[in-house]
Each structure stands twice: as structure tokens, then as C-alpha cells.
Motif scaffolding. Sequence first.
Motif, PDB file in Angstrom:
ATOM      1  N   ASP A  90       0.869  -1.173   0.000  1.00 38.54           N
ATOM      2  CA  ASP A  90       0.000   0.000   0.000  1.00 38.54           C
ATOM      3  C   ASP A  90       0.908   1.225   0.000  1.00 38.54           C
ATOM      4  O   ASP A  90       2.144   1.070  -0.010  1.00 38.54           O
ATOM      5  N   ARG A  92       2.217   2.997   2.021  1.00 37.05           N
ATOM      6  CA  ARG A  92       3.229   3.091   3.068  1.00 37.05           C
ATOM      7  C   ARG A  92       4.566   2.516   2.632  1.00 37.05           C
ATOM      8  O   ARG A  92       5.594   2.756   3.292  1.00 37.05           O
ATOM      9  N   SER A 126       8.482  -3.136   2.564  1.00 35.59           N
ATOM     10  CA  SER A 126       7.413  -4.135   2.696  1.00 35.59           C
ATOM     11  C   SER A 126       7.918  -5.472   3.196  1.00 35.59           C
ATOM     12  O   SER A 126       7.134  -6.397   3.404  1.00 35.59           O
ATOM     13  N   SER A 148      10.710   3.873   8.815  1.00 32.60           N
ATOM     14  CA  SER A 148       9.272   4.089   8.849  1.00 32.60           C
ATOM     15  C   SER A 148       8.547   3.028   9.668  1.00 32.60           C
ATOM     16  O   SER A 148       8.575   1.843   9.327  1.00 32.60           O
ATOM     17  N   ASP A 150       5.374   2.825   9.752  1.00 36.86           N
ATOM     18  CA  ASP A 150       4.303   2.379   8.872  1.00 36.86           C
ATOM     19  C   ASP A 150       4.776   1.257   7.951  1.00 36.86           C
ATOM     20  O   ASP A 150       4.065   0.270   7.731  1.00 36.86           O
ATOM     21  N   ALA A 151       5.976   1.406   7.392  1.00 41.39           N
ATOM     22  CA  ALA A 151       6.517   0.362   6.530  1.00 41.39           C
ATOM     23  C   ALA A 151       6.724  -0.930   7.313  1.00 41.39           C
ATOM     24  O   ALA A 151       6.417  -2.026   6.822  1.00 41.39           O
ATOM     25  N   PRO A 211       6.373   6.127  -1.392  1.00 41.73           N
ATOM     26  CA  PRO A 211       7.009   6.932  -0.344  1.00 41.73           C
ATOM     27  C   PRO A 211       8.338   7.522  -0.791  1.00 41.73           C
ATOM     28  O   PRO A 211       9.243   6.793  -1.216  1.00 41.73           O
TER      29      PRO A 211
END
Length: 287
Positions: A90, A92, A126, A148, A150-151, A211
Motif C-alpha cells: 500500500d 506506506r 514491505s 518508517s 508504517d513500513a 514513499p
Amino acid sequence: MSRPTVLELLRLATGYLREKGVAQPRLDAEVLLGHALQMERIMLYVHHDRPLEPHEVDVYRTLIARRGRREPVAYLMGEKEFFGRSFQVDPRVLIPRPETEHLVEVALAFAIGEGPVRGRDVGTGSGILAVTLAAELPDSHWLATDLSADALAVARANAERHGVADRIRFLEGDLWAGTKPDGSWDLIVSNPPYLTDHEMAHLAPEIRYEPRQALAGGPDGLQVIRRLVQQAWAFLRPGGLLAFEIGAGQAEACRQLLAEAGQYEGIRVLPDHAGHPRVVCGLRTSP
């Protein structure tokens, strides 16, 4: 009013995406319709005359509108295949590219037959490198880092998806995430940000959704790579391998960085399947 059929919607969507400048409008129209209907692409033609329900049309129209704004197909579908496995993606995280599979192949060529492997994935995103290598090397254990949070959330989900979460430790932080250079790791892999400032200023519309910090490598694209090369050797055991992905025109500069560090031998630049220099690697010298 009659309901539109599969073939009619494909024709309309293809024309719309072509007008919006999408490179492969028919392919994207088919992939997204298959996704919307939970149907293999080949089945779209088997059932080309099937009328769609109103809610199916609504879902598809939303996907096509987003693709028309050049949002990447992988983000619309929420997944991308890499090295024969499906990974959650996604906005992120960076979308996995086929070229990066060559980095996996280089790592496997080094690790297979070596027994249990301790590896690090620097800038995991990811998690495709750590997760793939953990799955391919059942005796291996990994430390995966990323700036990150989020990652890392996506990477953890992918590790769970592929049953390797118990062999990957995830840490938030810059490159080495506060760990000490103990000279004990067998393998360090990385797909660092390597686009130049010029390349960042001229990105394709789709890439602008990804990103920025996973892409931008500074004026010459080597900002992160310099630090990686200068610091990685202290984490590697003698004979351990550093392997990382590079961009266009960076091969000789990266080869020189490893040579100037004075701590690597067997330095190589390896091409991807298209013949472009893609992976730079070197072994930590013995004391």
C-alpha cells in the motif's frame, strides 16, 4: 435499462485509461475487473457476455477512476507478486520490482549450503527481501530495519502471511537501528533509495504515489549507499557478504566506494535479467 456486460465495460475502461495516458490500458482494465469480480483474467473472456450487477459496476468504476489518476495497480489491488509470493503493499511502502529479484538470487547463491545464516535487511520496506530469504532459507534468521514505522507494520504483516515471523526481528531506525557493529553477520542485503535529485524531479505519475524516503538518494543518488558501504563491513563477519541494488549509471561509482572502503574483496557488479547493472556486492576481508 440493460446492465453492461464484462466485454462492454472492458472496452469503456480501456478507452478511458488510454485517454489518461496509462501505458497498458487494456491490461490494467482487465486486471482491475478481475480483481473487482474476484475472477481470473482468462475467465473474463469465458464470461464476456455476463451482465454485471450495479454494485460490481460501482466497485469497478471506482478502481478505474483511481487508475485514471495514475494510482498504481498494485496499490489498487493491495498486493504484488515477488519471487513467486504475493506481498501486501500500500502507499506506506515501495512497490516490489522484478529487478530486485536478482538481489535475492545473489544472496541465495552465497547462502545456500552455508548452513544457518544470520542476515540483515537494511531498509526493509514491505519486507520482501527478509521475508523471501527467510522463506527460501529455512535455517536463517533475520534482522530487518526501516526508518518508517508504517513500513514495518506492512513488513510484519507479510512475515506473518508467509509463516516466517518467528525468524525475523523488526527494528525501527536508520540503517543499523541502534545496534552495535559486532562483526558477526553472514549477510547484509539492501534495496536503498538511489534515485538522484534530477530523477526525483521527473518521476512518472505512478511513482509519485510511492514513499519519497524509499526513493530519494540525494544529488547523485548515493547518499544512503555511501553510508551503507562505509558502515556495513563492521557488522559482517570475515567472508560475510554485502549486496545491494543500484540505479542506472551508478555501477562504477559503487564499485569504487567498496574499493575505497578497504574492507571488501571479491567486489562485483552483476546485471539483472535485462542486462542492466543492478547489484553490487563484496565480501568482508579477513583480518
